[in-house]
Design a protein around this motif. Structure first.
Motif, PDB file in Angstrom:
ATOM      1  N   VAL A  98       0.841  -1.202   0.000  1.00 26.76           N
ATOM      2  CA  VAL A  98       0.000   0.000   0.000  1.00 26.76           C
ATOM      3  C   VAL A  98       0.879   1.256   0.000  1.00 26.76           C
ATOM      4  O   VAL A  98       0.578   2.250  -0.657  1.00 26.76           O
ATOM      5  CB  VAL A  98      -0.927  -0.035   1.245  1.00 26.76           C
ATOM      6  N   LEU A  99       2.001   1.194   0.733  1.00 31.09           N
ATOM      7  CA  LEU A  99       2.895   2.347   0.834  1.00 31.09           C
ATOM      8  C   LEU A  99       3.271   2.881  -0.547  1.00 31.09           C
ATOM      9  O   LEU A  99       3.122   4.061  -0.830  1.00 31.09           O
ATOM     10  CB  LEU A  99       4.165   1.947   1.607  1.00 31.09           C
ATOM     11  N   TYR A 100       3.758   1.978  -1.413  1.00 32.79           N
ATOM     12  CA  TYR A 100       4.190   2.431  -2.743  1.00 32.79           C
ATOM     13  C   TYR A 100       3.009   2.680  -3.673  1.00 32.79           C
ATOM     14  O   TYR A 100       3.079   3.525  -4.561  1.00 32.79           O
ATOM     15  CB  TYR A 100       5.140   1.407  -3.373  1.00 32.79           C
TER      16      TYR A 100
ATOM     17  N   PRO B 104       3.686   6.046  -6.852  1.00 31.52           N
ATOM     18  CA  PRO B 104       2.342   5.816  -6.328  1.00 31.52           C
ATOM     19  C   PRO B 104       1.255   6.329  -7.268  1.00 31.52           C
ATOM     20  O   PRO B 104       1.499   7.181  -8.129  1.00 31.52           O
ATOM     21  CB  PRO B 104       2.339   6.646  -5.042  1.00 31.52           C
ATOM     22  N   VAL B 105       0.035   5.769  -7.103  1.00 32.61           N
ATOM     23  CA  VAL B 105      -1.149   6.366  -7.718  1.00 32.61           C
ATOM     24  C   VAL B 105      -1.467   7.549  -6.817  1.00 32.61           C
ATOM     25  O   VAL B 105      -1.871   7.364  -5.688  1.00 32.61           O
ATOM     26  CB  VAL B 105      -2.353   5.387  -7.695  1.00 32.61           C
TER      27      VAL B 105
ATOM     28  N   LYS C  39      -0.647  14.451  -0.595  1.00 33.00           N
ATOM     29  CA  LYS C  39       0.634  14.541  -1.290  1.00 33.00           C
ATOM     30  C   LYS C  39       1.548  13.404  -0.801  1.00 33.00           C
ATOM     31  O   LYS C  39       1.759  13.249   0.394  1.00 33.00           O
ATOM     32  CB  LYS C  39       1.270  15.892  -0.978  1.00 33.00           C
ATOM     33  N   ALA C  40       2.080  12.635  -1.736  1.00 30.08           N
ATOM     34  CA  ALA C  40       2.995  11.553  -1.341  1.00 30.08           C
ATOM     35  C   ALA C  40       4.396  12.129  -1.146  1.00 30.08           C
ATOM     36  O   ALA C  40       4.803  13.027  -1.882  1.00 30.08           O
ATOM     37  CB  ALA C  40       3.009  10.488  -2.422  1.00 30.08           C
ATOM     38  N   PRO C  41       5.152  11.626  -0.161  1.00 29.08           N
ATOM     39  CA  PRO C  41       6.511  12.155   0.044  1.00 29.08           C
ATOM     40  C   PRO C  41       7.424  11.862  -1.152  1.00 29.08           C
ATOM     41  O   PRO C  41       7.278  10.836  -1.816  1.00 29.08           O
ATOM     42  CB  PRO C  41       6.997  11.424   1.296  1.00 29.08           C
TER      43      PRO C  41
ATOM     44  N   LEU D  30       9.097   8.499  -2.234  1.00 27.94           N
ATOM     45  CA  LEU D  30       8.349   7.368  -2.777  1.00 27.94           C
ATOM     46  C   LEU D  30       8.257   7.397  -4.298  1.00 27.94           C
ATOM     47  O   LEU D  30       7.682   6.505  -4.919  1.00 27.94           O
ATOM     48  CB  LEU D  30       6.939   7.307  -2.166  1.00 27.94           C
ATOM     49  N   PHE D  31       8.796   8.433  -4.926  1.00 30.25           N
ATOM     50  CA  PHE D  31       8.740   8.531  -6.382  1.00 30.25           C
ATOM     51  C   PHE D  31      10.045   8.026  -7.012  1.00 30.25           C
ATOM     52  O   PHE D  31      11.063   7.912  -6.326  1.00 30.25           O
ATOM     53  CB  PHE D  31       8.501   9.985  -6.789  1.00 30.25           C
ATOM     54  N   ALA D  32       9.985   7.772  -8.323  1.00 30.52           N
ATOM     55  CA  ALA D  32      11.186   7.331  -9.047  1.00 30.52           C
ATOM     56  C   ALA D  32      12.251   8.420  -8.969  1.00 30.52           C
ATOM     57  O   ALA D  32      11.939   9.602  -8.917  1.00 30.52           O
ATOM     58  CB  ALA D  32      10.827   7.047 -10.497  1.00 30.52           C
TER      59      ALA D  32
END
Ligand SMILES: CC(C)(COP(=O)(O)OP(=O)(O)OC[C@H]1O[C@@H](n2cnc3c(N)ncnc32)[C@H](O)[C@@H]1OP(=O)(O)O)[C@@H](O)C(=O)NCCC(=O)NCCS
Length: 259
Positions: free
Chosen positions: A37-39, A116-117, A122-124, A127-129
């Motif tokens: 779920v995190l990613y 992430p979707v 806002k995702a930190p 967690l992105f490429a």
């Protein structure tokens, strides 16, 4: 449930799908982990309250003893629901590894647009490429405790790369540690002096280092004999042709492959 160490296993793989979702749930009922779920969602499922008392009240269980505290089960249900929705929409991908028909390993992969979707929150950044040209990511591995160090994660990785190839391919990015080191003395120092103490900092200066071509010296990650971190280990990726492209934190690298 525990594997018989004398018996050789025949490992097979399947993609996460509507059909195998039941195996995915079964696997995560036997290991620690957030079902990725995190990613997928860019964060963990928030707790249903701030304090243990609030949570117990929300979940309708006044018994707050560790054994009966219902948070873990509640979380698992929420994670499962979230992942099921993504699988049904075709937005969650992964490989399950089976030992004689029993799910014992997992590897999450997916498009960078789905990991992430991004939802309303806002995702930190972490967690992105790391590389904007990466089209795919391999984000997480988990192997059931009694099957660790038998090549399960390695098999999952090969199947994930193959699945990406079949879906059109492109640049894949992963963030493994370079190598691991088990050192009971460091654990003892941390216990005695504290995690960020001067004694620990001094000791870590003599921690093993590996020279990674094109990157330079990278420190070992602290592992236990059975368990490596969920990002995987550089050698697994190297064998498939992944190349390190930049440093990632103290013990990790960004690795990429075009398929
Ligand atoms: C990371 C993990 C998946 C590796 O699984 P595995 O099936 O044991 O891995 P493999 O047997 O395929 O080994 C892969 C490589 O990592 C190395 N490795 C694995 N565990 C290691 C350890 N504890 N120490 C040192 N090296 C290790 C292996 O030596 C192998 O490298 P090699 O082929 O060059 O020898 C497993 O340790 C794990 O599940 N860790 C917990 C991850 C987690 O927290 N998941 C939940 C996320 S929410």
């Amino acid at each position: 449930m525990a594997a018989d160490a004398r018996k050789p296993f025949r490992f097979t793989t399947k993609e996460l799908s509507r059909r195998t979702f039941v195996d995915f749930e079964r696997f995560f009922s036997q290991v620690h982990g957030c079902m990725c779920v995190l990613y997928s969602l860019g964060g963990h499922i928030p707790k249903p309250g701030r304090t243990a008392k609030e949570i117990a009240e929300q979940l309708g269980d006044p018994d707050r003893s560790k054994k009966r505290f219902p948070l873990q089960e509640w979380r698992r249900q929420q994670e499962s629901r979230a992942m099921k929705e993504l699988v049904w929409k075709g937005q969650a991908h992964g490989i399950l590894v089976y030992a004689d028909g029993e799910p014992v390993g997992w590897c999450q992969y997916g498009r960078t647009s789905e990991l992430p979707v991004v939802g309303p929150k806002k995702a930190p950044e972490r967690l992105f490429a790391k590389d904007p040209t990466s089209e795919w990511r391999i984000t997480c591995f988990t192997t059931r405790m009694d099957h660790r160090r038998r090549g399960v994660a390695t098999i999952a990785l090969e199947a994930a790369v193959e699945a990406i190839r079949k879906r059109g391919g492109g640049w894949i990015e992963a963030l493994p540690i370079v190598f691991g080191h088990y050192d009971p003395e460091l654990r003892e120092l941390r216990r005695t002096y504290g995690w960020r103490s001067e004694e620990v900092k001094e000791y870590l200066k003599s921690w093993p280092v590996k020279d990674v071509p094109g990157i330079g010296p990278v420190q070992a990650a602290e592992l236990t004999p059975r368990t490596a971190p969920h990002f995987g280990v550089m050698s697994m990726f190297e064998r498939l042709g992944f190349v390190p492209t930049q440093r990632n934190g103290q013990a990790g690298v960004v690795m990429r492959l075009k398929v």
